[in-house]
Design a protein around this motif. Structure first.
Motif, mmCIF file in Angstrom:
data_model
loop_
_atom_site.group_PDB
_atom_site.id
_atom_site.type_symbol
_atom_site.label_atom_id
_atom_site.label_comp_id
_atom_site.label_asym_id
_atom_site.label_seq_id
_atom_site.Cartn_x
_atom_site.Cartn_y
_atom_site.Cartn_z
ATOM 1 N N ARG A 35 -3.928 34.267 105.506
ATOM 2 C CA ARG A 35 -4.602 34.927 104.398
ATOM 3 C C ARG A 35 -3.993 36.299 104.112
ATOM 4 N NH1 ARG A 35 -9.878 36.492 106.365
ATOM 5 N NH2 ARG A 35 -9.993 34.290 106.908
ATOM 6 N N ASP A 36 -3.647 37.045 105.161
ATOM 7 C CA ASP A 36 -3.043 38.362 104.964
ATOM 8 C C ASP A 36 -1.707 38.260 104.229
ATOM 9 O OD1 ASP A 36 -5.175 39.573 106.189
ATOM 10 O OD2 ASP A 36 -4.178 39.873 108.114
ATOM 11 N N ASP A 37 -0.959 37.177 104.484
ATOM 12 C CA ASP A 37 0.307 36.974 103.785
ATOM 13 C C ASP A 37 0.066 36.794 102.284
ATOM 14 O OD1 ASP A 37 1.661 37.041 106.232
ATOM 15 O OD2 ASP A 37 1.504 34.872 106.500
ATOM 16 N N CYS A 38 -1.016 36.126 101.943
ATOM 17 C CA CYS A 38 -1.352 35.915 100.531
ATOM 18 C C CYS A 38 -1.678 37.238 99.847
ATOM 19 C CB CYS A 38 -2.532 34.959 100.414
ATOM 20 S SG CYS A 38 -2.236 33.311 101.062
ATOM 21 N N ILE A 39 -2.430 38.074 100.541
ATOM 22 C CA ILE A 39 -2.797 39.378 99.976
ATOM 23 C C ILE A 39 -1.556 40.241 99.791
ATOM 24 C CG2 ILE A 39 -4.071 41.507 100.455
ATOM 25 C CD1 ILE A 39 -6.168 39.705 101.882
ATOM 26 N N LEU A 40 -0.655 40.209 100.758
ATOM 27 C CA LEU A 40 0.598 40.961 100.636
ATOM 28 C C LEU A 40 1.448 40.442 99.477
ATOM 29 C CD1 LEU A 40 1.623 41.385 104.390
ATOM 30 C CD2 LEU A 40 0.892 43.189 102.809
ATOM 31 N N ALA A 41 1.396 39.131 99.240
ATOM 32 C CA ALA A 41 2.153 38.551 98.126
ATOM 33 C C ALA A 41 1.655 39.082 96.790
ATOM 34 C CB ALA A 41 2.062 37.028 98.167
ATOM 35 N N VAL A 42 0.350 39.265 96.673
ATOM 36 C CA VAL A 42 -0.210 39.827 95.437
ATOM 37 C C VAL A 42 0.151 41.308 95.321
ATOM 38 C CG1 VAL A 42 -2.339 40.342 94.176
ATOM 39 C CG2 VAL A 42 -2.080 38.147 95.371
ATOM 40 N N ARG A 61 -5.452 23.587 94.285
ATOM 41 C CA ARG A 61 -4.723 22.369 93.912
ATOM 42 C C ARG A 61 -5.605 21.405 93.129
ATOM 43 N NH1 ARG A 61 0.209 22.584 95.935
ATOM 44 N NH2 ARG A 61 0.615 23.806 97.828
ATOM 45 N N ARG A 62 -6.890 21.474 93.345
ATOM 46 C CA ARG A 62 -7.801 20.583 92.619
ATOM 47 C C ARG A 62 -8.082 21.086 91.199
ATOM 48 N NH1 ARG A 62 -11.555 16.603 92.976
ATOM 49 N NH2 ARG A 62 -13.565 16.895 91.956
ATOM 50 N N PHE A 63 -8.305 22.398 91.057
ATOM 51 C CA PHE A 63 -8.768 22.917 89.775
ATOM 52 C C PHE A 63 -7.689 23.649 88.974
ATOM 53 C CE2 PHE A 63 -12.626 22.749 92.474
ATOM 54 C CZ PHE A 63 -13.322 21.787 91.752
ATOM 55 N N ALA A 64 -6.540 23.921 89.591
ATOM 56 C CA ALA A 64 -5.424 24.544 88.862
ATOM 57 C C ALA A 64 -4.117 23.861 89.260
ATOM 58 C CB ALA A 64 -5.375 26.044 89.145
ATOM 59 N N PRO A 65 -4.031 22.544 89.083
ATOM 60 C CA PRO A 65 -2.847 21.801 89.545
ATOM 61 C C PRO A 65 -1.568 22.152 88.803
ATOM 62 C CG PRO A 65 -4.238 20.401 88.178
ATOM 63 C CD PRO A 65 -5.019 21.659 88.416
ATOM 64 N N ASP A 80 -3.618 30.298 101.443
ATOM 65 C CA ASP A 80 -3.288 30.085 102.852
ATOM 66 C C ASP A 80 -3.330 28.586 103.125
ATOM 67 O OD1 ASP A 80 -5.987 30.704 102.194
ATOM 68 O OD2 ASP A 80 -6.540 30.869 104.296
ATOM 69 N N ILE A 81 -2.234 28.077 103.677
ATOM 70 C CA ILE A 81 -2.016 26.640 103.820
ATOM 71 C C ILE A 81 -3.106 25.997 104.674
ATOM 72 C CG2 ILE A 81 -0.436 24.900 104.741
ATOM 73 C CD1 ILE A 81 1.860 26.854 104.106
ATOM 74 N N GLY A 82 -3.635 24.885 104.179
ATOM 75 C CA GLY A 82 -4.628 24.116 104.910
ATOM 76 C C GLY A 82 -6.057 24.593 104.752
ATOM 77 N N SER A 83 -6.264 25.637 103.978
ATOM 78 C CA SER A 83 -7.603 26.209 103.821
ATOM 79 C C SER A 83 -8.326 25.586 102.638
ATOM 80 C CB SER A 83 -7.497 27.723 103.602
ATOM 81 O OG SER A 83 -6.899 27.977 102.334
ATOM 82 N N VAL A 84 -9.633 25.885 102.547
ATOM 83 C CA VAL A 84 -10.386 25.445 101.377
ATOM 84 C C VAL A 84 -9.920 26.179 100.132
ATOM 85 C CG1 VAL A 84 -12.446 24.666 102.590
ATOM 86 C CG2 VAL A 84 -12.225 27.076 102.015
ATOM 87 N N HIS A 85 -9.306 27.346 100.304
ATOM 88 C CA HIS A 85 -8.724 28.051 99.159
ATOM 89 C C HIS A 85 -7.607 27.208 98.541
ATOM 90 C CE1 HIS A 85 -9.937 31.540 101.946
ATOM 91 N NE2 HIS A 85 -10.880 31.431 101.031
ATOM 92 N N CYS A 107 -2.199 36.225 91.836
ATOM 93 C CA CYS A 107 -3.554 36.284 92.391
ATOM 94 C C CYS A 107 -3.620 35.462 93.669
ATOM 95 C CB CYS A 107 -4.587 35.759 91.382
ATOM 96 S SG CYS A 107 -4.425 33.996 91.014
ATOM 97 N N VAL A 108 -4.694 35.648 94.408
ATOM 98 C CA VAL A 108 -4.982 34.875 95.614
ATOM 99 C C VAL A 108 -6.398 34.338 95.488
ATOM 100 C CG1 VAL A 108 -5.631 37.010 96.818
ATOM 101 C CG2 VAL A 108 -5.212 34.925 98.126
ATOM 102 N N ILE A 109 -6.592 33.067 95.832
ATOM 103 C CA ILE A 109 -7.917 32.464 95.814
ATOM 104 C C ILE A 109 -8.619 32.817 97.122
ATOM 105 C CG2 ILE A 109 -9.228 30.321 95.625
ATOM 106 C CD1 ILE A 109 -7.652 31.082 93.113
ATOM 107 N N LEU A 110 -9.836 33.346 97.005
ATOM 108 C CA LEU A 110 -10.590 33.741 98.191
ATOM 109 C C LEU A 110 -12.078 33.469 97.984
ATOM 110 C CD1 LEU A 110 -8.966 37.206 99.040
ATOM 111 C CD2 LEU A 110 -8.705 35.091 100.349
ATOM 112 N N ALA A 111 -12.752 33.170 99.085
ATOM 113 C CA ALA A 111 -14.205 33.097 99.052
ATOM 114 C C ALA A 111 -14.767 34.489 98.797
ATOM 115 C CB ALA A 111 -14.731 32.532 100.371
ATOM 116 N N VAL A 112 -15.996 34.528 98.299
ATOM 117 C CA VAL A 112 -16.593 35.791 97.836
ATOM 118 C C VAL A 112 -16.496 36.903 98.874
ATOM 119 C CG1 VAL A 112 -18.754 36.911 97.190
ATOM 120 C CG2 VAL A 112 -18.179 34.699 96.226
#
Length: 281
Positions: A181-188, A167-171, A157-162, A195-200
């Motif tokens: 965030r819901d758009d990301c889940i639908l994309a998966v 971008r930092r660890f998987a450039p 989700d654009i602008g998030s810590v995700h 995959c989608v990056i998410l906090a625990v």
């Protein structure tokens, strides 16, 4: 085992009694009055409440009652002053503005970014929020290196810590930026992303609510953890922030915050046994 105080709060919510106060004249601000003095005077703690953000906040549409981890925390803080909680519906971003405008006394579950720290104060962290990923069925990854490949499609989700973490660890991965965030889940779910990056907490909740998804997996090497804090308004008198720091340290020490977190996760039927063994809550 959850505390009796927690069960009591849950029973009140189940009975459909919303702990929402109507703003009264005595709850209005007085110019220059420190936050802690206003709370003592009015017996009202004003917080930002975020609809649909379980395990932190959940609003029953029928009754208007709030529940969730941060609701329990707020009620416990208010009880120290023999007060009650007043809720202002907001968002993570707007809650910072609400603090600056003196509409609220407390904003929950904020990451203390350097830019935010220029405009509001933060309490001690009430827990460290780890990051992982939810993949499509059959997609596995235990560390960032396994995601850092052009053929791996990561939704964020654009602008998030995700997004910042991806971008930092998987450039080298193919990063798909989406509005929500819901758009990301639908994309998966649709196969557009692997995959989608998410906090625990968000990842565990997403898997429980969407059986079509794969499992939540913590990502290691490095293990990304960000402090989750309460935000307060900047003011010369620091007694309110200092009180909250002591409250956080005490309730973390006795594991009460952990109990509130598990109770909040249970709103979406996430149980302790659903939490992977390498996840720290």
């Amino acid at each position: 085992m959850l505390s009796r105080r927690l069960f009591g709060a849950g029973a009140a919510a189940a009975a459909g009694t919303p702990a929402i106060l109507t703003r009264t004249a005595r709850a209005q601000n007085q110019p220059g009055e420190p936050t802690i003095d206003r709370i003592k005077r009015t017996k009202v703690l004003r917080i930002a409440a975020l609809p649909g953000e379980a395990p932190y906040f959940n609003k029953d549409i029928a009754s208007g009652a709030w529940s969730g981890m941060c609701v329990e925390m707020a009620q416990d803080i208010a009880a120290v002053f023999d007060g009650q909680v007043e809720y202002l519906e907001s968002t993570y971003g707007n809650s910072v503005l609400d603090l600056q405008a003196n509409k609220i006394d407390l904003a929950f579950s904020l990451n203390p970014t350097p830019k935010r720290a220029l405009v509001i104060d933060f309490t001690h962290a009430f827990y460290l929020h780890g990051f992982g990923m939810v993949g499509k069925k059959g997609f596995q990854a235990s560390n960032w290196r396994e995601l850092n490949k052009p053929e791996v499609r990561i939704a964020v989700d654009i602008g998030s810590v995700h997004e910042i973490s991806a971008r930092r660890f998987a450039p080298n991965a193919t990063i798909i930026g989406l509005k929500a965030r819901d758009d990301c889940i639908l994309a998966v779910q649709s196969g557009r992303a692997d995959c989608v990056i998410l906090a625990v907490n968000l990842g565990l909740t997403a898997v429980k609510k969407n059986p079509a998804l794969g499992e939540f997996q913590m990502l290691h090497q490095p293990r990304v953890q960000l402090p989750t804090c309460m935000g307060v308004r900047m003011e010369p008198d620091k007694r309110w922030r200092d009180f909250l720091d002591a409250w956080v340290d005490y309730n973390r020490g006795i594991q009460q915050i952990r109990e509130w977190l598990y109770a909040g996760l249970a709103i979406n039927d996430v149980r302790p046994q659903d939490v992977p063994p390498d996840v720290e809550l």
